[in-house]
Design an enzyme around this catalytic site. Structure first.
Site, short mmCIF file in Angstrom:
data_model
loop_
_atom_site.label_atom_id
_atom_site.label_comp_id
_atom_site.label_asym_id
_atom_site.label_seq_id
_atom_site.Cartn_x
_atom_site.Cartn_y
_atom_site.Cartn_z
N ARG A 1 4.85 2.07 10.34
CA ARG A 1 5.09 3.15 8.99
C ARG A 1 5.83 3.93 9.96
O ARG A 1 5.37 4.62 10.99
CB ARG A 1 3.12 3.68 9.03
N ASP B 1 1.18 -1.25 -0.21
CA ASP B 1 -0.17 0.09 0.22
C ASP B 1 0.82 1.45 0.26
O ASP B 1 1.64 1.75 0.97
CB ASP B 1 -1.21 -0.03 1.39
N SER C 1 -11.22 2.92 7.41
CA SER C 1 -11.01 3.49 5.77
C SER C 1 -11.74 2.37 4.97
O SER C 1 -10.93 1.58 4.76
CB SER C 1 -9.79 3.79 5.41
N GLU D 1 -10.80 7.92 13.50
CA GLU D 1 -11.46 7.70 12.52
C GLU D 1 -10.93 6.11 13.01
O GLU D 1 -9.68 5.51 13.82
CB GLU D 1 -10.34 7.98 11.16
N ASP E 1 -13.93 6.71 5.27
CA ASP E 1 -13.59 6.64 6.38
C ASP E 1 -15.20 6.46 7.79
O ASP E 1 -16.04 7.60 7.27
CB ASP E 1 -13.27 7.55 6.76
N GLN F 1 -3.99 -3.43 12.62
CA GLN F 1 -6.11 -3.92 11.72
C GLN F 1 -6.68 -5.01 12.07
O GLN F 1 -5.95 -6.19 11.12
CB GLN F 1 -5.89 -2.64 10.90
#
Length: 331
Positions: free
Chosen positions: A104, A50, A248, A245, A232, A119
């Site tokens: 990340r 991604d 997504s 959030e 989202d 997630q």
């Protein structure tokens, strides 16, 4: 802020397990998903990683037994899942989910963001006739119903959390353009926060294309979500007074949408990669999918003010000292 955690560390760990077990069992049943194993790293030449907004650098490492190649830690499994559905022989109406763990490295560290991401990544095959906004909204409603069902079980087990959050009966839908029109002159984040205070739970739709102001609401990779059929799920976090959030998601690009979005993003060279070639040749199924933050969901339901209360990561020393002064123990 006058804040004290409702649970001690052992209670917190038990509550995290309750939330994760309850949510994943119910979402699998509600969306007809089967759990599968998933990669922690992929080869760049596969085109499967991604690219997020296009500026984040993946963590990479050399593989001595594969000379000249470097593997990349995934940012998410948005594209991998679509290939897996084909390879494993899933049919329309069926789908998969997996535990996605990522690093990340360029994430800004704050109360909501960590170097570590966990997630539930999920993906489901659609009939082409169901590739529309109605399908997207119905799927969002299903996910939101599972969130509410999970919250009810958590509150039954830990009634002291009852004042920590509010979930309305129904989730509201609004497009990025409608949000900009509603709050002219505000930044994207200010718009999200303002509407969260009103709606408490909403799905922000159509993210990626430029708005009438000239800029997109937020950056989106061009090669998995259709920017007209994505969005989202945001909840209102009362302790932080902001939009929060938790997911997504979207209906994925078809051949024409992929080419249009690659061109708009200046990423046309990606069309040469394996995943993109498979898609452009019509060899991948039509799908809908997304990611649902595990620690994010726990943080919200447990009335926490820092993501480090729901998972283990590393933080700046000043941040840890500030949390300690507030009586907040990070895992």
């Amino acid at each position: 802020m006058d804040y004290r955690p409702c649970l001690n560390l052992r209670q917190t760990e038990s509550a995290i397990k309750l939330i994760k077990d309850t949510f994943q069992n119910n979402i699998a049943e509600a969306l007809h998903l089967q759990r599968v194993s998933a990669p922690l790293y992929v080869m760049p030449s596969s085109g499967l990683n991604d690219n997020l907004t296009g500026v984040e650098r993946p963590v990479s490492f050399d593989v001595p037994d594969i000379p000249g190649e470097e593997a990349q830690i995934v940012h998410s499994l948005a594209k991998w899942k679509r290939l897996a559905l084909k390879r494993y022989g899933f049919k329309p109406g069926e789908g998969l989910y997996t535990d996605m763990n990522a690093i990340r490295r360029d994430e800004t560290l704050d109360a909501l963001h960590s170097l570590y991401v966990d997630q539930w990544d999920w993906e489901k095959i659609l009939d082409k006739k169901d590739r529309n906004e109605g399908t997207l909204k119905e799927t969002v409603r299903t996910i939101y119903a599972v969130v509410k069902k999970t919250a009810q079980k958590v509150l039954a087990a830990y009634p002291q959390l009852g004042q920590g959050f509010e979930l309305p009966e129904k989730i509201t839908f609004i497009t990025a353009q409608e949000l900009e029109d509603r709050y002219p002159g505000s930044t994207a984040k200010e718009r999200e926060d303002a509407f969260a205070r009103e709606a408490k739970a909403y799905f922000l739709m159509k993210i990626g294309w430029p708005l009438r102001s000239g800029a997109p609401h937020d950056g989106r990779a061009p090669d998995y979500d259709d920017w007209n059929l994505n969005g989202d799920i945001l909840l209102y976090h009362p302790l932080l007074d902001c939009a929060f959030e938790i997911s997504s998601m979207g209906i994925r690009v078809d051949e024409q949408t992929l080419l249009r979005q690659l061109k708009a993003s200046g990423c046309e060279e990606r069309a040469k990669l394996h995943f993109h070639q498979e898609l452009l040749a019509g060899r991948l199924p039509c799908t809908i999918g997304g990611g649902i933050g595990q620690s994010r969901l726990c943080m919200f339901m447990l009335g926490q003010i820092h993501i480090g209360q729901s998972h283990v990561s590393i933080w700046p020393e000043a941040m840890m000292e500030r949390m300690a002064e507030m009586g907040v123990e990070l895992l």
